[in-house]
Design a protein around this motif. Structure first.
Motif, short mmCIF file in Angstrom:
data_model
loop_
_atom_site.label_atom_id
_atom_site.label_comp_id
_atom_site.label_asym_id
_atom_site.label_seq_id
_atom_site.Cartn_x
_atom_site.Cartn_y
_atom_site.Cartn_z
N ALA A 1 0.43 -1.28 -0.35
CA ALA A 1 0.21 -0.24 0.09
C ALA A 1 1.03 0.85 0.45
N ASP A 2 1.87 1.19 0.58
CA ASP A 2 3.03 2.13 1.09
C ASP A 2 3.47 2.74 -0.80
N MET A 3 4.27 1.74 -1.29
CA MET A 3 4.77 2.37 -2.47
C MET A 3 4.25 1.84 -3.55
N GLN A 4 2.65 1.44 -3.54
CA GLN A 4 1.84 1.47 -4.44
C GLN A 4 1.98 0.79 -5.73
N ARG A 5 1.75 -0.35 -4.92
CA ARG A 5 1.97 -1.18 -5.56
C ARG A 5 1.92 -2.67 -5.37
N PRO A 6 0.91 -3.49 -5.70
CA PRO A 6 0.28 -4.85 -4.85
C PRO A 6 0.82 -5.99 -5.96
N ASN A 7 0.63 -6.70 -5.37
CA ASN A 7 1.56 -8.04 -5.47
C ASN A 7 2.16 -8.35 -5.84
N LEU A 8 3.41 -8.20 -4.98
CA LEU A 8 4.28 -8.47 -5.06
C LEU A 8 5.04 -9.46 -4.96
N ALA A 9 5.90 -10.05 -5.51
CA ALA A 9 6.40 -11.59 -5.80
C ALA A 9 7.58 -12.35 -5.30
N THR A 10 7.44 -13.18 -4.71
CA THR A 10 8.74 -13.71 -4.37
C THR A 10 9.10 -15.37 -4.84
N PRO A 11 10.21 -15.87 -4.91
CA PRO A 11 11.53 -14.92 -4.58
C PRO A 11 11.76 -13.25 -5.21
N GLY A 12 12.34 -12.65 -4.69
CA GLY A 12 12.34 -11.49 -5.57
C GLY A 12 13.99 -11.04 -6.02
N ALA A 13 14.57 -10.74 -6.76
CA ALA A 13 15.66 -10.62 -7.72
C ALA A 13 16.87 -10.26 -6.74
N PHE A 14 17.18 -10.42 -5.72
CA PHE A 14 17.94 -9.74 -4.42
C PHE A 14 18.56 -10.61 -3.48
N LEU B 1 14.42 -15.71 -10.35
CA LEU B 1 13.97 -14.97 -10.13
C LEU B 1 12.59 -14.10 -10.05
N ALA B 2 12.38 -13.48 -9.15
CA ALA B 2 11.05 -12.76 -9.60
C ALA B 2 11.26 -11.02 -9.58
N THR B 3 10.54 -10.54 -10.54
CA THR B 3 10.21 -8.81 -9.83
C THR B 3 8.52 -8.23 -10.04
N PRO B 4 8.25 -7.33 -9.81
CA PRO B 4 9.03 -7.00 -8.48
C PRO B 4 9.22 -7.55 -7.40
N GLY B 5 10.01 -7.46 -6.80
CA GLY B 5 10.40 -7.85 -6.01
C GLY B 5 9.48 -7.40 -4.06
N ALA B 6 9.57 -8.34 -3.17
CA ALA B 6 8.12 -7.88 -1.38
C ALA B 6 9.54 -7.32 -0.48
N PHE B 7 10.56 -6.33 -1.25
CA PHE B 7 10.92 -5.55 -0.35
C PHE B 7 11.20 -3.96 -1.55
N ALA B 8 11.50 -3.14 0.01
CA ALA B 8 12.07 -1.63 -0.66
C ALA B 8 14.02 -1.24 0.01
N LEU B 9 14.24 -0.41 -0.77
CA LEU B 9 15.18 0.18 -0.16
C LEU B 9 14.85 1.33 -0.07
N ALA B 10 15.47 2.53 1.50
CA ALA B 10 15.07 3.70 1.09
C ALA B 10 16.65 4.66 1.20
N HIS B 11 16.41 5.57 0.49
CA HIS B 11 16.67 6.62 0.18
C HIS B 11 16.90 7.64 1.39
N ASN B 12 17.42 8.11 2.45
CA ASN B 12 16.38 9.64 3.58
C ASN B 12 17.41 10.62 3.38
#
Lengths: 140, 140
Positions: free
Chosen positions: A57-70, B64-75
């Motif tokens: 909700a915060d990033m306005q991007r539903p359906n995030l996937a796993t495993p992510g590419a990181f 590996l899938a995108t978009p992954g279920a994570f976010a990085l932040a730069h303050n």
């Protein structure tokens, strides 16, 4: 512009299950927690584990996937520290992706997925210094 | 056990395209690069952008899938710094997910995806101190 990452936020399905992996597996202590998020104070940045619906909700991007590419990495002081930590993380709810072995670029490493499928590399890299505060410096 | 993250590695499809986002968008300078990976020395940890096939082989986990279920932040230091950086990142190949606005928990933030769909939150959080070395400390 500072070369700075302030937070890594991981989407999680079950806060208690995730907390067990980080607290019992890594041995870390939260700096803050409520019913939506747990924060850990790391080496110059924060690790947050947030219920995935809140992150989406915060990033306005539903359906995030796993495993992510990181992958995230936690480096340890010696080669002999790698496999015991992998085993402890597996006992705390993680899934071993690769047991410790030597990569072509040197050192020693393995991978564990946390309960929400986020990958952690556990590595010994003798070229990269780690100071007493856990700050890591690049080296060849 | 140190509360320490040594590396964040992002899987990328095109190193030059990714490099442009981080070098021209954020204004960062690589500390190492070859034909497979670019490393940036960050605030106590490394950011790595690695061709996704290499990351998948290393962690023994294909697809590996995108978009992954994570976010990085730069303050950033001030509220007025948020939107200009979002715009600069978009001009360097990023995609705006959310323009800057005020979240319920305070501060100001927006989100941009890098060219490989990895999400960055650009945030002003007056409760979290950032020192001259870019090290971030939790606060309420």
């Amino acid at each position: 512009m500072q070369q700075q990452i302030s937070v890594i936020t991981l989407g999680v399905a079950d806060l208690a299950r995730s907390r067990r992996f980080y607290v019992e597996g890594f041995g870390w202590t939260p700096v803050f927690e409520n019913e939506e998020i747990v924060f850990y104070q790391m080496n110059g940045l924060m690790l947050g584990t947030w219920l995935q619906a809140g992150l989406e909700a915060d990033m306005q991007r539903p359906n995030l996937a796993t495993p992510g590419a990181f992958a995230l990495a936690h480096n340890v002081p010696g080669q002999a520290d790698v496999q015991p930590l992998i085993d402890r993380l597996a006992a705390a709810g993680g899934t071993i992706l690769r047991n410790g072995d030597a990569p072509p670029h040197g050192g020693f490493r393995g991978y564990v997925a946390d309960p929400d499928d986020h990958a952690w590399e556990i590595a010994w890299n003798p070229s990269w210094a780690i100071d007493e505060h856990g700050r890591v410096t690049f080296g060849l």
